[in-house]
Design a protein around this motif. Structure first.
Motif, short mmCIF file in Angstrom:
data_model
loop_
_atom_site.label_atom_id
_atom_site.label_comp_id
_atom_site.label_asym_id
_atom_site.label_seq_id
_atom_site.Cartn_x
_atom_site.Cartn_y
_atom_site.Cartn_z
N UNK A 183 0.96 -1.32 0.09
CA UNK A 183 -0.23 -0.03 0.01
C UNK A 183 0.78 1.36 -0.02
N UNK A 184 0.35 2.14 -0.26
CA UNK A 184 0.93 3.78 -0.27
C UNK A 184 0.92 4.20 0.97
N UNK A 185 0.27 3.54 1.97
CA UNK A 185 0.53 4.42 3.21
C UNK A 185 0.40 3.14 4.25
N UNK A 186 0.24 3.44 5.70
CA UNK A 186 0.00 2.43 6.61
C UNK A 186 -1.52 2.13 6.23
N UNK A 187 -1.67 0.66 6.26
CA UNK A 187 -3.16 0.06 5.70
C UNK A 187 -4.21 0.85 6.22
N UNK A 188 -4.52 1.31 7.20
CA UNK A 188 -5.66 2.02 7.60
C UNK A 188 -5.76 3.40 7.82
N UNK A 189 -4.60 4.14 7.21
CA UNK A 189 -4.65 5.40 7.24
C UNK A 189 -5.38 6.18 6.13
N UNK A 190 -6.00 7.32 6.46
CA UNK A 190 -7.32 7.76 5.58
C UNK A 190 -6.97 7.80 3.96
N UNK A 191 -5.68 8.15 3.68
CA UNK A 191 -5.41 8.16 2.18
C UNK A 191 -4.74 7.10 1.60
N UNK A 192 -4.71 5.86 2.47
CA UNK A 192 -3.86 4.69 1.86
C UNK A 192 -4.53 4.06 0.78
N UNK A 193 -3.76 3.50 -0.10
CA UNK A 193 -4.39 2.92 -1.26
C UNK A 193 -3.42 1.82 -1.81
N UNK A 194 -4.22 0.56 -2.10
CA UNK A 194 -3.45 -0.78 -2.27
C UNK A 194 -2.82 -0.39 -3.66
N UNK A 195 -1.46 -0.69 -3.72
CA UNK A 195 -0.89 -0.11 -5.28
C UNK A 195 -0.47 -1.49 -5.88
N UNK A 196 -0.21 -2.66 -4.86
CA UNK A 196 0.45 -4.01 -5.65
C UNK A 196 -0.25 -5.11 -4.63
#
Length: 565
Positions: free
Chosen positions: A414-427
């Protein structure tokens, strides 16, 4: 110390690397999609190896679908393809305890001419323990891709059917070149769903019929054992229902009872105590008042990842309503609040649980998780339900659930820690295969100090970082009203001097700026995306290169060169 690149910029090296990897794609495979090399190293990412473990900067080495090592000082083989994980976060791949992704309903059987509604054939009455979810499963179904994009790498797929639907199976959401079946006959799926217009048509009738099938299977087992050891005994008749139930009778597989309500949970546990089979409760939705019953029974629990719709709450009006309507609003709100707090109550009671996504939309997964977390469930427990708890319930802890040497290469990146507001799964890595998903920079409402969009027109000196080293160049942006144009200078990927590329999709929203550019190399067109934040004359962002991940990208505006039209 930063490494100096002698002949090409980081951009050029990555583009050349991207081209060279195409030669790794199947020489003997006519589709050109299957990789010959299967050794990857995802470097310098923040890795969370298990729930409750702190994230550390590490490299994850993968070979042939298996994790070969996790750490900061791994010795990487020369054939390893390097994937930069800077600014990315890696978690164990999610495991779905009960999924209907890819499952199609079997055709309804034709009723015989002598059909009797009080004693219908098993198949017509919804008693089909011989059916397998594998026979109903298609990996090409769009829902499989949707849930893979949501982070799920392994799922126990559930057959569609009636009161005894059939056998579950465990699959990976992996490559089209594999059967993807890890294990068949992992559980027998049962429910309190009666048959229409025939026996058993009620929940009480279903319970009675389940007892009947279970006890008759035990009798059949005893007769078969007697026939095998005693001479002169009449051969027992082979019945497909009883034959398929033998694994349950022998305690080799559990019964997964779909029990959404408090009453159904009590009924399933009552049957288990009476008959003695192994039990897993699945699809559990309304359970706050029976948590003590579940804990006393010590049975595994799969709770639904679908939460109640809050539309009714949002539609409530504060004005011009009488007291009875207000009381109704209050009851609806209370029921909703109680429902979304239940997962936290399970954690508080010390009951390990996992999730089932059956009946859930993949797009709602993170919303449901975050709602549960906002209402009492810890992030650690949520991650455990997605990984280690699910692996334990499915008997897969040896190969899945954590990021460790020797386990399956199933990862969520993910682009940020998993449960962060703006986190997205990238791969998502499944069985060693890497799936890439588009991520979009979240728009922010920030403005520059005077309330206008940030000033970005001009000439910028930029610098990038990657495991290959550091490199820099120049990009220029010109502004015409609300429109922007620009170019970027970089080394030619072929190594023959400098090239210019036009910037496209230049967007300035408050302090946020993003743009993209294409590089033509080797007959291919590769798009590179840049996004970040402008603070005064500084730009701090990331550069995303397909197949290689995300890299730091910093730039400084040169005030002596003005590009405003």
């Amino acid at each position: 110390m930063k490494k100096t690149l002698l002949k090409a910029s980081v951009l050029g090296i990555m583009v050349m690397g991207w081209i060279s990897t195409q030669s790794l794609w199947a020489q003997s495979d006519p589709t050109g999609k299957k990789p010959i090399t299967s050794t990857y190293a995802i470097t310098n990412a923040t890795v969370f190896t298990a729930p409750g473990k702190a994230g550390t900067k590490s490299t994850v080495l993968i070979k042939d679908g298996v994790i070969q090592g996790v750490g900061s000082n791994l010795s990487l083989p020369k054939e390893a393809r390097i994937i930069a994980g800077d600014s990315l976060f890696i978690y164990p791949g999610f495991i779905d305890g009960g999924s209907d992704a890819g499952i199609t309903a079997p055709k309804d059987p034709e009723r015989p001419k002598d059909f009797a509604s009080n004693n219908p054939p098993d198949e017509i009455a919804g008693i089909t323990p011989w059916r397998s979810a594998v026979d109903q499963y298609s990996a090409a179904d769009n829902k499989v891709e949707d849930f893979r994009k949501a982070g799920f790498t392994i799922a126990q797929i559930l057959p569609d059917g009636g009161m005894i639907a059939g056998k579950a199976a465990i699959v990976v959401f992996g490559s089209e070149y594999s059967t993807n079946v890890l294990k068949t006959n992992t559980a027998l799926l049962a429910s309190f769903r009666g048959a229409r217009g025939m026996y058993p048509g009620t929940a009480v009738g279903v319970m009675a019929k389940f007892r009947d099938v279970y006890q008759n299977t035990k009798l059949t087992k005893g007769r078969d054992e007697q026939y095998q050891t005693v001479a002169g005994v009449t051969r027992p008749e082979v019945n497909p229902t009883y034959s398929a139930m033998m694994d349950v009778i022998n305690s080799q597989v559990p019964v997964m009872y779909q029990a959404s309500s408090e009453l159904e949970i009590r009924r399933a546990i009552s049957l288990q105590k009476e008959l003695g089979f192994k039990l897993i409760l699945t699809g559990v939705e309304d359970y706050a008042n029976v948590i003590d019953v579940i804990k006393a029974a010590n049975v595994p629990v799969l709770i639904s990842l679908e939460i109640p719709d809050d539309k009714a709450i949002k539609a409530q009006k504060e004005k011009d309503v009488n007291e009875s309507v207000k009381a109704q609003y209050s009851r609806v709100k209370e029921a909703y609040d109680n429902a979304i707090k239940q997962a936290g109550l399970l954690e508080e009671a010390g009951i390990p649980f996992a999730f089932t996504t059956a009946g859930t939309k993949a797009s709602d997964v993170m919303k449901s998780l975050n709602t549960m977390i906002e209402n009492g469930l810890s992030e650690e427990a949520a991650l455990a339900a997605l990984t280690t708890n699910a692996a334990s319930i499915l008997g897969m802890s040896r190969v899945a659930g954590t990021i460790e040497k020797g386990k399956m290469a199933n990862l969520v990146i993910s682009t940020d820690s998993l449960f962060a507001e703006d986190s997205q799964i990238k791969h998502v890595v499944v069985d060693g295969y890497i799936y890439d998903f588009e991520t979009k920079a979240k728009k922010k409402a920030g403005k520059s100090e005077d309330g206008a969009p940030a000033k970005v027109a001009g000439s910028w000196d930029y610098e990038t970082e990657s495991p290959a080293g550091s490199s820099g160049g120049v990009f220029q942006i010109a502004q015409d009203g609300s429109d922007y144009t620009g170019t970027i200078t970089l080394d030619d990927p072929s190594g023959s001097g400098k090239i210019n590329a036009d910037l496209k999709d230049i967007t300035v929203n408050g302090k946020s700026m993003s743009f993209a550019f294409d590089i033509a190399a080797g007959g291919m067109n590769i798009t590179i995306n840049v996004s970040g934040e402008v603070e005064g004359q500084s730009f701090d962002g990331t550069m995303s290169v397909d197949q290689f991940g995300t890299f730091p990208f910093k730039a400084t505006l040169n005030p002596t060169l003005i590009a405003i039209k």
